[in-house]
Structures are given as C-alpha cells and as structure tokens.
Design an enzyme around this catalytic site. Structure first.
Site, PDB file in Angstrom:
ATOM      1  CB  CYS A   2      40.113  49.987  59.972  1.00 47.18           C
ATOM      2  SG  CYS A   2      40.624  48.567  59.028  1.00 47.18           S
ATOM      3  NE  ARG A  27      37.365  55.350  59.301  1.00 47.10           N
ATOM      4  CZ  ARG A  27      38.286  56.209  58.839  1.00 47.10           C
ATOM      5  NH1 ARG A  27      37.929  57.452  58.615  1.00 47.10           N
ATOM      6  NH2 ARG A  27      39.519  55.841  58.616  1.00 47.10           N
ATOM      7  CD1 TRP A  76      38.831  48.498  53.668  1.00 48.28           C
ATOM      8  CD2 TRP A  76      36.619  48.419  53.467  1.00 48.28           C
ATOM      9  NE1 TRP A  76      38.534  48.466  52.339  1.00 48.28           N
ATOM     10  CE2 TRP A  76      37.192  48.415  52.168  1.00 48.28           C
ATOM     11  CE3 TRP A  76      35.242  48.380  53.570  1.00 48.28           C
ATOM     12  CZ2 TRP A  76      36.428  48.370  51.006  1.00 48.28           C
ATOM     13  CZ3 TRP A  76      34.480  48.336  52.410  1.00 48.28           C
ATOM     14  CH2 TRP A  76      35.063  48.320  51.161  1.00 48.28           C
ATOM     15  CG  ASN A 102      42.526  53.082  59.657  1.00 51.74           C
ATOM     16  OD1 ASN A 102      42.548  52.333  58.679  1.00 51.74           O
ATOM     17  ND2 ASN A 102      42.186  54.350  59.587  1.00 51.74           N
ATOM     18  N   GLY A 103      45.186  51.007  58.877  1.00 45.14           N
ATOM     19  CA  GLY A 103      46.302  51.310  57.964  1.00 45.14           C
ATOM     20  C   GLY A 103      46.777  50.036  57.298  1.00 45.14           C
ATOM     21  CD  GLU A 485      34.239  56.565  34.864  1.00 46.78           C
ATOM     22  OE1 GLU A 485      33.698  55.650  34.219  1.00 46.78           O
ATOM     23  OE2 GLU A 485      33.930  56.834  36.034  1.00 46.78           O
ATOM     24  CE  LYS A 489      32.239  58.696  38.255  1.00 45.11           C
ATOM     25  NZ  LYS A 489      31.744  57.546  37.588  1.00 45.11           N
ATOM     26  CD  GLU A 492      27.785  57.447  37.690  1.00 47.02           C
ATOM     27  OE1 GLU A 492      27.162  56.485  38.147  1.00 47.02           O
ATOM     28  OE2 GLU A 492      29.004  57.445  37.569  1.00 47.02           O
ATOM     29  CG  HIS A 508      31.840  56.971  10.378  1.00 41.01           C
ATOM     30  ND1 HIS A 508      32.004  56.678   9.050  1.00 41.01           N
ATOM     31  CD2 HIS A 508      33.085  57.099  10.897  1.00 41.01           C
ATOM     32  CE1 HIS A 508      33.294  56.605   8.771  1.00 41.01           C
ATOM     33  NE2 HIS A 508      33.983  56.846   9.877  1.00 41.01           N
ATOM     34  CE  LYS A 607      30.409  52.610  45.307  1.00 39.30           C
ATOM     35  NZ  LYS A 607      31.010  53.523  44.321  1.00 39.30           N
TER      36      LYS A 607
HETATM   37  C1  AGP Z   1      30.035  54.085  38.248  1.00 42.99           C
HETATM   38  O1  AGP Z   1      30.080  55.420  38.763  1.00 42.99           O
HETATM   39  C2  AGP Z   1      28.793  53.350  38.665  1.00 42.99           C
HETATM   40  N1  AGP Z   1      28.626  53.407  40.059  1.00 42.99           N
HETATM   41  C3  AGP Z   1      28.675  51.977  38.035  1.00 42.99           C
HETATM   42  O2  AGP Z   1      28.863  52.111  36.649  1.00 42.99           O
HETATM   43  C4  AGP Z   1      29.678  50.912  38.529  1.00 42.99           C
HETATM   44  O3  AGP Z   1      30.967  51.207  38.057  1.00 42.99           O
HETATM   45  C5  AGP Z   1      29.218  49.559  37.954  1.00 42.99           C
HETATM   46  O4  AGP Z   1      27.944  49.286  38.463  1.00 42.99           O
HETATM   47  C6  AGP Z   1      30.172  48.407  38.336  1.00 42.99           C
HETATM   48  O5  AGP Z   1      30.182  48.251  39.710  1.00 42.99           O
HETATM   49  P1  AGP Z   1      31.332  47.319  40.356  1.00 42.99           P
HETATM   50  O6  AGP Z   1      32.629  47.967  40.021  1.00 42.99           O
HETATM   51  O7  AGP Z   1      31.040  47.294  41.817  1.00 42.99           O
HETATM   52  O8  AGP Z   1      31.219  45.963  39.706  1.00 42.99           O
END
Ligand code: AGP
Length: 612
Positions: A2, A27, A76, A102-103, A485, A489, A492, A508, A607
C-alpha cells in the site's frame, strides 16, 4: 505494498494527495481513497476501486474537495478482498477518527473479537479498520491526547504499520506511527508532508525526517513533533534527500529486481507470520481439516515458470515429511492431458499474479473433475485466488520486475509450511521435529540477509560471464529444482542460453556439450547427495568446464573442484533452496546489468502471461 500520503499546510490538500499517490502507483494497488478536512469542518472521505484515474475524475483532480489537511491511500490488498468498502481511509463509527495504514496487523482477528465484545461493529474485512477502532476505543476510554490513544493501541498491535490518522478534535493535524512499514515526513515553509516513499513528496521538498521504528509524530503546518511509545518527546534531525525521482521509486536501488531481491527477508517473514500462530501453522483458512489432509492420497502441484520450479522443490519437501505422493505438472501440459485424477487428491496451483492463463485453465479443469483445489497466490482477489476452493496468500507485495524473486521466495516458504502441516495432520511428524523445522524456517530471513551482505563477490564473478554463450546448471533433489530456477533467471534476463539438468542425467547425453570454457553452475546443498554431485563436477571439469560451486559453509573441499565457490549459511537441507536461490538471482541480475539489458522488462516477456 500500500501507499500512504498526507499533507497539512496552507494549500488545498486533495490535489497534493492525488499527485503523491500517483507517484506511489509503482507499489501496486487495486483501490484508492482520500480524506480531506477544511478547518474544523467534517472530514470528507472519497474512495474508489480501480486506478487513481477514477478518484481523480470523481474529484475533478482534487479541485472539488476543499480543505488544507488530508490523508490518502492506495491499497494493495492483504486482508479483505479488493473492493470500495475495504478501500482506505477507514474511520470510527462516529467519524471521530479517520486513518490510512500500510502494513499487516497480524493479530487483527483477536483485536476485532475484543472490540466486538465492547460493542464495536465492523463494515469492512480489513485489519486497518480494526486498528482505527482500537485507537478510537482507547481515545474514548482514557480521554487523553491522540498520542496517548495511539500509544495504548499500538502496544497491543502485533505486526507492521505506517499509520496516518486525523482526529476530529484536532483540526489541521495528522498523527502518524510507524513499525517496519516505510514512512517519510517532509517539511517546507508552513507545509508538512508524509508518504510511504520519497517520490510522493520529492517535488515539494527535499527536507525530510526519517521517523524511526516504534515512533510517533504530530504533524501540523510546517511543524513535526516526535514521540516514543511512552509518549515522551524525542528530537529528530532534519535530512536532505539527494535522490532523483526515478531512483527514489526504486528505494535507491538501480532496478526493481534488485530492490525485490532485498525485500525477500521481510516479505518471507510476513508470509510466515501470516499463518503461524503460537508456533503452529493455522490452516483453517485453507479449508483443509486434519481429516481432509489425512484422507489425501496424492497432491498435484500445477504452475508455470518459476512457480513451477517452486513446485519442483516442494515435492521433495512434502515427500520427505509425509507419505503423500506428489506430482508436479506444467500447467500448460496438465490442462490438455487426459488424466484420471485421484479423487482423494488436492490440486495446488501456484501463481504470483493469479492470472496466468494456463494455470487458471488447469485449476478449472481440476474443479470440473471434482478435485479440491488450493491456490498459493500473491495477488489478493485475482482469478486463481477467487476460483480456487481455498487460497494461501503469499505476502510478497507487488512484484514489479518481470523476473520473479521475492514472490518465488514466499511461495517456497508457503510450500514448506503446507508440507509441515500435511505431516502434522497425518501424524507423520513428531511435535519435536515439527517445532524444530518451524524454528529452521524462521531463520530463513536472517540467513538471506547474510547472503545479501556478500553480494559484491557474486557481482565480481558475474562480470566475468558477459561473453558466455552457454551455461549449465546442475544439482540433485532440491538442488535440481533450484538449478531450474537459477537457469531461468540467467536465460530470461541476461539472454544467455542456459539449461538445468539433474546432475545424474549429464551422462545420458548432455555431457557431450561440455567443452573448454563451458560454464557449469553446480548447486550442492543436499548433504546426502554431496559426493555424487561433486563427482559430476569432476566429470565436467575434466572435459574443460569452468565450474561455479554453490554449497553450504563448511563444505570447503568444494574449492578443490570449483573455480569459484559461493557459500550459503547452514540450514536444514529441506529449506536450503530458499538460501541457494538468492546467489543465483543475484547472478542473473548482475550479468544482465553488465550486459546493459533492461533488467526489469526483459525482451519478449510479460509479468503475467494471461494468454495461452
Ligand atoms: C519468472 O521469472 C517469470 N516471470 C515467469 O516464469 C513466471 O514465474 C510465470 O509466468 C508464472 O507466473 P505466475 O506466477 O504469475 O503464474
């Protein structure tokens, strides 16, 4: 998170409040509101769902609301769905007290019950309304000053807060209190400003006070008086802000991703505290009784991207703590497969945004088959959160950077807590081991802090990777899940071609790709698999690989094999993934920065992928 703003001075407040809230939009929020008072007239409260534009139109950019003292808020949602009733400002029934917050008030349900017994009723489902009415209760009970009322209330509140309150009997004044949530107070000739973050006041003044934790203040025109929780006045030094506006939105960090990596200790702490009551995970909010959990035969974890990687780590933890059979599925595959889902199963859908099309479709498919569903979601009121039978909200706050970090970290911890709860409800863990593992989970935030203190070493190594074309990430068990993961990172945000493999899989096929200079990141935190992964490292090293080793303090023999080693604090191997992922997040970040890429908005990515 928030955003809160406040102003008292000789100018009209509403346009300043709206302008300040606009500077805090980064935010993240789902509703907004302002409360403005003209002299000792009644406070006018205007709030609306959706973007600030709605509020701006309702108030003609603030010009339709008269008054030189006011507070504002962008919400938020953490407690209570996003809607107009739950939007701030909140107020006591007689309008005597109006405030924004906020909190997270962790014990708001307990406080709400106590206030209900004292005759209070509640119009919203927020923790903030409870806080406001608690202040009102003490204000009326002791007939003291606003500072007295705040002090009585705050000692009974557990959680985090940045509160801004107006009292009817004190026109032209705003009272604030802070614990853990951000707040800054600015002053210029005859005007006083408050906000959650610097951008909201930067255009008006660079002269600010940083209110400390567990401190309160009275804001009047151009004047601020600070108090401690005992009501004693305290002196504060006026500071000058050097930041520019852009830097300020990121809290001084160069990118949102780095800011969000650093927010992990706090948001993981918030997520743990949101379900931990006296050391026990309270799952009644997840609609799962002990009998429900006892009757489960299978858990399906369904997600995409990093959320899927959380599922990959969670399966090892759930399987090690309980007799539950766990299957992790990519949502984009799960939704199209002809699967006979075990009726006595639970489908857990993990999603930061709660809007990922594939994950939402997978959830709907599970529900059509009559399978109980649980969402682990960050955005309150999102589609997956609303449509799942129950939801475990992560409290990561809005995640701006496309590459997830803090949301991933809170999802991982949510999975640990669920795994522990499954084991407890199925009588598959002793009370002593349960308590020990909860204690371990509680050390994650401070151990991440320790890793972040060492980030310069990772930054130095990352600068050597600019020319790398191919990278491998390897690990076994939970380390394999973390490798997935770490590889994502790297891919991407630095656009380096990177693959993650279960270390035992190299022989393999993939090992044929290893040649002089190939970079191999080895994640080796699982002590029982340590020797096996190290032998894989030796195999690739003998074929010319350049080795990065990631292991726990104490495994110093790693330096005999790896060309560069990063250590993480010791922790129960079940939870080592939460620590091991942080250097890999930093690695991807620093390589991307070294290559001059747009870290927060990588090419081709969104996103939230709300399309198939
Ligand atoms: C991860 O860094 C990416 N932004 C992407 O893999 C993301 O995790 C995936 O699209 C799932 O998104 P969500 O958690 O909003 O469902």
């Amino acid at each position: 998170m928030c955003g809160i703003v406040g102003f008292t001075g000789n100018k009209q407040a509403a346009p300043i409040l709206l302008d300040g809230l606009a500077k805090l939009e980064y935010r993240g929020y789902d509703s907004a509101g302002i409360a403005v008072r003209d002299g000792d007239s009644e406070v006018e409260i205007i709030k609306a769902m959706g973007k600030l534009k709605v509020l701006q139109e309702m108030t003609d950019g603030g010009n339709a609301v008269k008054g030189t003292c006011g507070i504002g808020h962008t919400r938020w949602a953490t407690h209570g769905e996003p809607n107009e009733t739950n939007a701030h400002p909140h107020y006591s029934d007689d309008g005597n007290i109006v405030g924004v917050h906020n909190g997270i008030i962790e014990n708001y349900q307990e406080l709400r019950a106590k206030l209900t017994k004292k005759g209070y009723s509640f119009y919203s489902t927020t923790d903030t309304e409870v806080a406001i009415k608690l202040i009102d209760y003490y204000y009326k009970k002791y007939l003291g000053t606003p500072i007295d009322a705040l002090n009585h209330a705050l000692v009974r509140i557990r959680g985090s807060y940045a509160l801004a309150i107006m009292f009817e009997q004190y026109p032209g004044e705003i009272y604030v209190a802070r614990k853990d949530s951000p707040m800054i107070i600015g002053v210029s000739d005859g005007e006083t400003y408050l906000a959650s973050d610097v951008p909201a006041i930067l255009k008006y003044t660079r002269n600010v006070y940083y209110i400390g934790n567990l401190e309160l203040a009275k804001l009047s025109k151009g004047e601020v008086t600070f108090y401690n929780l005992d009501g004693e006045e305290i002196e504060k030094e006026l500071k000058t802000i050097e930041w520019d506006a852009e830097a300020a939105e990121k809290g001084g960090y160069e990118h949102f991703m780095l800011k969000e990596i650093h927010e992990q200790p706090k948001v993981i702490r918030d997520t743990i505290n949101s379900v931990l009551k006296d050391g026990i995970v309270s799952v009644e909010d997840f609609g799962l009784s002990d009998d429900d959990i006892k009757s489960l035969r299978k858990v399906y974890i369904v997600a995409c991207g990093s959320a899927y990687h959380v599922g990959m780590a969670a399966q090892y933890v759930i399987e090690q703590l309980s007799s539950l059979d766990v299957r992790v599925e990519l949502a984009s595959e799960f939704r199209y497969r002809k699967m006979t889902l075990d009726k006595e199963s639970l489908v857990i859908v993990i999603s930061q945004s709660g809007e990922t099309a594939d994950s939402l479709a997978a959830l709907r498919m599970a529900k059509e088959k009559g399978i109980k569903t649980l969402g682990i979601v960050n955005v309150v009121g999102s589609s997956i959160a609303r449509e799942a039978d129950n939801v475990f909200y992560t409290l990561a706050g809005p995640e701006i950077s496309v590459a997830t970090t803090k949301a991933y970290g809170t999802q991982l911890v949510a999975a640990y807590l669920l795994a522990l709860e499954f084991a407890r409800a199925r009588d598959e863990i002793t009370a002593e081991k349960y308590a020990g593992l909860i204690a371990e989970i509680n050390t994650i935030p401070e151990k991440i802090e320790k890793i972040l203190e060492d980030k310069e070493r990772i930054q130095w190594f990352s600068s050597k990777l600019i020319g790398v074309k191919d990278a491998f990430f390897i690990g076994r068990g939970i380390d394999y899940a973390i490798s997935l993961e770490g590889s994502l990172k790297m891919k991407e945000i630095s656009y380096i071609h990177s693959e993650a493999y279960a270390a035992g899989e190299l022989k393999h096929g993939p090992i044929s790709l290893i040649e002089d200079g190939t970079i191999v990141f080895s994640v080796v935190t699982q002590q029982d698999l340590y020797e096996k992964t190290v032998s894989n490292m030796v195999e690739v090293k003998s074929r010319g690989a350049h080795l990065f080793g990631l292991t726990s303090y104490g495994n110093y023999a790693m330096e005999d094999v790896a060309d560069f080693t990063v250590y993480i604090p010791k922790i129960d191997p079940l939870f080592a993934g939460s620590l091991a992922v942080v250097p890999l997040q930093l690695m991807g970040y620093y390589v991307s920065v070294s290559k001059g890429f747009d870290v927060d908005k990588p090419r081709n990515l969104a996103k939230s992928v709300t399309v198939e």
